[in-house]
Design a protein around this motif. Structure first.
Motif, PDB file in Angstrom:
ATOM      1  N   VAL A 121       0.860  -1.239   0.057  1.00  0.00           N
ATOM      2  CA  VAL A 121       0.100   0.021  -0.018  1.00  0.00           C
ATOM      3  C   VAL A 121       0.874   1.323   0.064  1.00  0.00           C
ATOM      4  CG1 VAL A 121      -1.675   1.321   1.175  1.00  0.00           C
ATOM      5  CG2 VAL A 121      -1.723  -1.288   1.435  1.00  0.00           C
ATOM      6  N   CYS A 122       0.517   2.246  -0.933  1.00  0.00           N
ATOM      7  CA  CYS A 122       1.418   3.267  -1.011  1.00  0.00           C
ATOM      8  C   CYS A 122       0.596   4.649  -0.971  1.00  0.00           C
ATOM      9  CB  CYS A 122       1.801   3.075  -2.608  1.00  0.00           C
ATOM     10  SG  CYS A 122       2.675   4.695  -3.270  1.00  0.00           S
ATOM     11  N   GLY A 123       1.131   5.660  -0.510  1.00  0.00           N
ATOM     12  CA  GLY A 123       0.492   7.019  -0.419  1.00  0.00           C
ATOM     13  C   GLY A 123      -0.396   7.272  -1.679  1.00  0.00           C
ATOM     14  N   GLY A 126      -3.693  -0.939  -6.364  1.00  0.00           N
ATOM     15  CA  GLY A 126      -2.468  -1.702  -5.965  1.00  0.00           C
ATOM     16  C   GLY A 126      -1.681  -1.978  -7.065  1.00  0.00           C
ATOM     17  N   HIS A 127      -0.509  -1.277  -6.822  1.00  0.00           N
ATOM     18  CA  HIS A 127       0.734  -1.182  -8.103  1.00  0.00           C
ATOM     19  C   HIS A 127       1.939  -1.778  -7.528  1.00  0.00           C
ATOM     20  CE1 HIS A 127       0.981   2.717  -6.178  1.00  0.00           C
ATOM     21  NE2 HIS A 127       2.297   2.689  -6.072  1.00  0.00           N
ATOM     22  N   GLU A 128       2.110  -2.324  -6.358  1.00  0.00           N
ATOM     23  CA  GLU A 128       3.201  -2.837  -5.804  1.00  0.00           C
ATOM     24  C   GLU A 128       2.902  -4.317  -5.606  1.00  0.00           C
ATOM     25  OE1 GLU A 128       4.020  -0.511  -2.406  1.00  0.00           O
ATOM     26  OE2 GLU A 128       4.344   1.339  -3.436  1.00  0.00           O
ATOM     27  N   MET A 129       3.002  -5.206  -6.865  1.00  0.00           N
ATOM     28  CA  MET A 129       2.476  -6.440  -6.712  1.00  0.00           C
ATOM     29  C   MET A 129       3.570  -7.664  -6.480  1.00  0.00           C
ATOM     30  SD  MET A 129      -0.368  -6.230  -9.504  1.00  0.00           S
ATOM     31  CE  MET A 129       0.118  -4.819 -10.193  1.00  0.00           C
ATOM     32  N   THR A 163       9.921  -4.187  -4.563  1.00  0.00           N
ATOM     33  CA  THR A 163      10.431  -3.539  -6.010  1.00  0.00           C
ATOM     34  C   THR A 163       9.965  -2.327  -6.773  1.00  0.00           C
ATOM     35  OG1 THR A 163      10.527  -6.191  -6.295  1.00  0.00           O
ATOM     36  CG2 THR A 163      11.110  -4.921  -8.103  1.00  0.00           C
ATOM     37  N   GLU A 164       8.490  -2.452  -6.788  1.00  0.00           N
ATOM     38  CA  GLU A 164       7.934  -1.322  -7.551  1.00  0.00           C
ATOM     39  C   GLU A 164       8.541   0.085  -6.905  1.00  0.00           C
ATOM     40  OE1 GLU A 164       5.442   1.730  -9.001  1.00  0.00           O
ATOM     41  OE2 GLU A 164       5.530   1.198  -7.022  1.00  0.00           O
ATOM     42  N   PRO A 165       8.341   0.340  -5.340  1.00  0.00           N
ATOM     43  CA  PRO A 165       8.890   1.435  -4.996  1.00  0.00           C
ATOM     44  C   PRO A 165      10.246   1.792  -5.155  1.00  0.00           C
ATOM     45  CG  PRO A 165       7.923   0.092  -3.048  1.00  0.00           C
ATOM     46  CD  PRO A 165       7.553  -0.618  -4.661  1.00  0.00           C
TER      47      PRO A 165
HETATM   48 ZN   LIG Z   1       3.501   3.567  -4.924  1.00  0.00          ZN
END
Ligand SMILES: [Zn+2]
Ligand SMILES: [Zn+2]
Length: 354
Positions: free
Chosen positions: A50-52, A71-74, A155-157
């Protein structure tokens, strides 16, 4: 041994997903499981960070389109292949590059895909990972081997931070200041040291996060009391009397951005990394930018940085130790939103199996 290329899917499967709708509304809904088309794979989500940005999306900010499964950090497992897909094999654990570029617009043809006119970001303007399953182009999957999903979920962040570091383009032995000690600030601190910072200073409001920043290589940490930022600014001026070569604003606060200008050394660079409201404005004196030859840069996402980010985590040069502070089932997404406002929390992770 023969491996199944296709796993037969029942005709209509249902799954649970967090769904954002117009008017800052969200709930967990029972939706149809997506079917992978040619070149795509169906993934079963292991966990999604979960991201800001998710909160900005809920309120219609950034590039949100509704209804949206965010949800983009999968981190996920390959469950089924669409036509023509043979890799990664069914059952492979992967991280997802959530970006999709059209490949045909003027920006794509110039090799600047991140500025794609039809930029798609799974979890922002297309279905993402706060769901039991998601469909992703197979070419956007990166097998993680035996990397712990609790690390891989960063990984995504890390890729976004990597792009920020690329944009900043530090000279060796630079003196760098980062505002913000969330997951991004903590990852940036480590990547910037690798990219040439001789010294990284981190300024943020929460003592426990600053302690973690020190553990992750920050030479100095400065606590910023939001009601009295002046004391922290004075302390930062003591650390770097001529200012910092580079200042990274990773909080999204316009007040912090305004202070960041005066803390940048003459000839130095200010990187706007935090996500402020789309209509937020900051007061900056043009004369100061002009007379002190300041450079102001921006960094908003990533293109093609997932492979390097995954390697940074696999090799251990970026450590995420101590950063996951909450693991939640989909039904508890409200708690994840509350956690974004709780200074004791760093990173919440949604686990659909919980
Ligand atoms: Zn993010
Ligand atoms: Zn394009």
């Amino acid at each position: 041994m023969e491996r199944p290329l296709h796993r037969k899917l029942p005709r209509v499967l249902r799954m649970r997903a967090v769904v954002f709708r117009e008017g800052s509304q969200w709930k967990v809904e029972d939706v149809q499981t997506p079917t992978p088309g040619p070149g795509e794979a169906l993934l079963t989500i292991v966990k999604t960070g979960v991201c800001g940005t998710d909160e900005h999306l809920l309120h219609g900010g950034f590039i949100a389109t509704f209804p949206l499964v965010p949800g983009h950090e999968m981190v996920a497992e390959v469950a089924a292949h669409g036509d023509g897909v043979t890799w990664p094999a069914i059952g492979t654990r992967v991280v997802v590059d959530n970006t999709v570029f059209c490949g045909e617009c003027s920006a794509c043809r110039r090799g600047t895909q991140l500025y794609c006119e039809k930029f798609i970001s799974l979890g922002c303007n297309a279905p993402g990972g706060f769901a039991e399953q998601v469909v992703v182009r197979a070419s956007k999957l990166y097998p993680i081997g035996d990397l712990d999903p609790d690390i891989a979920v960063f990984t995504e962040p890390t890729a976004c931070a990597m792009h920020g570091v690329d944009v900043l383009g530090l000279s060796p032995a630079s003196d760098v200041l980062i505002f913000g000690a969330g997951p991004t600030g903590l990852i940036l601190a480590q990547l910037l040291r690798m990219a040439g910072a001789a010294r990284v200073t981190v300024a943020a409001p929460t003592a426990s996060k600053l302690a973690l920043a020190a553990q992750h290589g920050a030479a100095h940490t400065v606590q910023m009391d939001r009601s009295n930022p002046r004391a922290a600014l004075d302390r930062l001026r003591t650390i770097a009397p001529e200012g910092f070569d580079a200042v990274v604003e990773a909080t999204g606060s316009t007040a912090v951005l305004e202070s960041a200008v005066s803390l940048t050394r003459t000839g130095g660079t200010l990187l706007v990394y935090g996500l402020a409201g789309e209509n937020a404005t900051a007061a900056i004196r043009p004369y100061e930018v002009f007379s002190r030859e300041l450079t102001i840069k921006g960094s908003f996402a990533q293109a093609n940085c997932i492979g390097r980010a995954l390697f940074a985590l696999q090799s251990g040069v970026v450590s995420t130790q101590g950063m996951i502070t909450s693991e939640l089932g989909l039904a508890d997404f409200g708690q994840a939103l509350d956690n974004l406002k709780d200074s004791a929390q760093i990173k919440s992770v949604m686990v659909p199996q919980l």
